[in-house]
Design a protein around this motif. Structure first.
Motif, PDB file in Angstrom:
ATOM      1  N   ARG A 186       0.869  -1.180   0.000  1.00  0.00           N
ATOM      2  CA  ARG A 186       0.000   0.000   0.000  1.00  0.00           C
ATOM      3  C   ARG A 186       0.904   1.227   0.000  1.00  0.00           C
TER       4      ARG A 186
ATOM      5  N   HIS B 181      -8.525  -7.700  17.954  1.00  0.00           N
ATOM      6  CA  HIS B 181      -7.475  -7.210  18.847  1.00  0.00           C
ATOM      7  C   HIS B 181      -7.948  -7.269  20.295  1.00  0.00           C
TER       8      HIS B 181
ATOM      9  N   GLU C 218     -13.089  -9.330  12.755  1.00  0.00           N
ATOM     10  CA  GLU C 218     -13.593  -8.656  13.957  1.00  0.00           C
ATOM     11  C   GLU C 218     -15.126  -8.685  14.009  1.00  0.00           C
TER      12      GLU C 218
ATOM     13  N   ARG D 276      -1.796  -5.145  17.148  1.00  0.00           N
ATOM     14  CA  ARG D 276      -2.380  -3.832  17.389  1.00  0.00           C
ATOM     15  C   ARG D 276      -2.979  -3.242  16.119  1.00  0.00           C
ATOM     16  N   SER D 277      -3.771  -2.219  16.292  1.00  0.00           N
ATOM     17  CA  SER D 277      -4.461  -1.581  15.185  1.00  0.00           C
ATOM     18  C   SER D 277      -3.458  -1.150  14.106  1.00  0.00           C
ATOM     19  N   GLY D 278      -3.745  -1.476  12.872  1.00  0.00           N
ATOM     20  CA  GLY D 278      -2.896  -1.052  11.760  1.00  0.00           C
ATOM     21  C   GLY D 278      -1.766  -2.021  11.433  1.00  0.00           C
ATOM     22  N   CYS D 279      -1.680  -3.163  12.142  1.00  0.00           N
ATOM     23  CA  CYS D 279      -0.556  -4.084  11.896  1.00  0.00           C
ATOM     24  C   CYS D 279      -0.783  -4.940  10.644  1.00  0.00           C
ATOM     25  N   GLY D 280      -1.999  -4.941  10.107  1.00  0.00           N
ATOM     26  CA  GLY D 280      -2.225  -5.639   8.839  1.00  0.00           C
ATOM     27  C   GLY D 280      -3.121  -6.861   8.915  1.00  0.00           C
ATOM     28  N   LYS D 281      -3.898  -6.986   9.990  1.00  0.00           N
ATOM     29  CA  LYS D 281      -4.741  -8.179  10.156  1.00  0.00           C
ATOM     30  C   LYS D 281      -5.783  -8.287   9.039  1.00  0.00           C
ATOM     31  N   THR D 282      -6.522  -7.168   8.825  1.00  0.00           N
ATOM     32  CA  THR D 282      -7.564  -7.194   7.796  1.00  0.00           C
ATOM     33  C   THR D 282      -6.947  -7.362   6.415  1.00  0.00           C
ATOM     34  N   THR D 283      -5.811  -6.701   6.201  1.00  0.00           N
ATOM     35  CA  THR D 283      -5.148  -6.812   4.900  1.00  0.00           C
ATOM     36  C   THR D 283      -4.795  -8.267   4.620  1.00  0.00           C
TER      37      THR D 283
ATOM     38  N   PHE E 138       2.371   1.287   3.641  1.00  0.00           N
ATOM     39  CA  PHE E 138       2.307   0.057   4.443  1.00  0.00           C
ATOM     40  C   PHE E 138       2.628  -1.123   3.556  1.00  0.00           C
TER      41      PHE E 138
END
Ligand SMILES: Nc1ncnc2c1ncn2[C@@H]1O[C@H](COP(=O)(O)OP(=O)(O)OP(=O)(O)O)[C@@H](O)[C@H]1O
Length: 358
Positions: A14, A192, A159, A36-43, A17
């Protein structure tokens, strides 16, 4: 790992990222992507689904889904996807929402039917209700049942509880636990929330800045002193236990655990139930001899695996081997010196309190 489900090395670029994740997940149980938020789980989840363009390799139970320029499109991957917010057809009732995807699966491919999915998610009383008359928790249960009715071989959940209030979360968690015990399809679950990890995860993937920091069974990662989970104030082991005895007089229940038995507050669960027990590192102290005339009911023989500095300079984190699993103890450095604790030493873990996970 004997039975590999997902075997992947996925890259997604991205603007600011980069996901570069190598992982192997088992073909059964719930694998949680945590970080943590933004670490790439959804990606990562979307890359597994093929919803976002990824580079690299991905196979599922030996079937190639992505390999260089070859990419199996999402609609041909046998997966169900549950989003943070359930997108239902609001003008249709629950039954019609459920049958929407179900009708598109051929009879030969169906491995769950409408009655089973309805019962599993407790939807019988809601079947005639229109989707726009459901609570957030009820909508999410319908969304999960609808995903299951496409007879997926892999369920991806992003989530699913994040947009729900505490009461709705509490309402839906037991249904997710049932999925876990009653269905054999593997689930990859993004969260998370440490609570959801403790209750649901069999397997954990720790993500950090787009990379897999660690991947393994839940308790292996919770008790690894080199990982951040063991350094939390709430550091704990989660072990599997079986209810062996209820003592109504003293209001206590006894559970069989690796290496012995533990006693907890009286549980309403029937004898023989397999459950999870959470043991906080700060609730475990160590002794060189079996306790004699102590008020602590719980003592298990254990062997010290390692001693690691804790965030608190006055304390150490001790990983203890109970045979087939490990727990952690957080003790003072002075006690460790006085008892001459070292790896390989046999000790008694005295557990002040242990709680059933629910
Ligand atoms: N469509 C997009 N375009 C550009 N950047 C994106 C896009 N989606 C996500 N990102 C960025 O990619 C990174 C990873 O996002 P991702 O949503 O995968 O994280 P996450 O771990 O799931 O976070 P959260 O727990 O907050 O949902 C973040 O820096 C995010 O800003």
């Amino acid at each position: 790992m004997s039975d590999v489900g997902i075997d992947a090395h996925l890259q997604v670029q991205r603007d600011d990222f980069r996901l570069d994740a190598r992982l192997q997940l088992p073909s059964t149980g719930i694998s949680v992507l945590f970080g943590r938020s933004g670490c790439g789980k959804t990606t990562l989840l979307r890359a597994i689904a093929g919803l976002d363009r990824a580079q690299g390799q991905l196979s599922f139970c030996g079937e190639r889904w992505l390999d260089g320029t070859y990419c199996l499109p999402t609609h041909r991957r046998p997966l169900g996807y549950v989003f943070q917010e359930a997108s239902l057809f609001d003008h249709l009732d629950v039954r019609d929402n459920l049958t929407f995807g179900y009708r598109r699966v051929t009879r030969a491919e169906r491995h769950i039917d409408l009655d089973e999915a309805t019962a599993l998610l407790g939807l019988e009383p809601l079947l005639a209700r229109r989707a726009n008359q459901l609570s957030g928790g009820q909508r999410q249960r319908v969304a999960i049942a609808r995903a299951l009715l496409t007879s997926p071989r892999l369920l991806l959940m992003d989530e699913p509880l994040a947009s729900l209030d505490l009461d709705s979360k509490a309402e839906i968690l037991p249904y997710l636990e049932r999925l876990h015990t009653e269905l054999s399809i593997p689930v990859v679950y993004v969260t998370h929330s440490p609570d959801e990890v403790t209750r649901l995860a069999d397997h954990l993937v720790l993500l950090d800045a787009g990379q897999v920091r660690a991947c393994g069974s839940l308790n292996e990662l919770l008790t690894d002193p080199g990982l951040p989970l063991a350094q939390l104030d709430e550091a704990a082991a989660v072990i599997t236990a079986t209810l062996a005895e209820h003592d109504a007089h003293y209001h206590l229940s006894t559970l069989n655990v690796p290496g012995g038995t533990l006693t907890v507050a009286l549980s309403g669960l029937p004898l023989g139930t397999r459950t999870r027990l959470r043991i906080l590192a700060r609730d475990v102290s160590l002794a060189l001899a079996p306790p004699h005339r102590s008020s602590i009911l719980n003592s298990l023989p254990a062997r010290i695996q390692d001693l690691t500095p804790d965030r608190d300079p006055g304390r150490l984190l001790v990983r203890l081997d109970l045979g087939s699993t490990s727990i952690l103890a957080r003790i003072t450095r002075r006690s460790a010196d006085q008892l001459e604790l070292r790896p390989g030493l046999d000790v008694y873990a005295q557990i002040k309190s242990a709680a059933l996970v629910r």
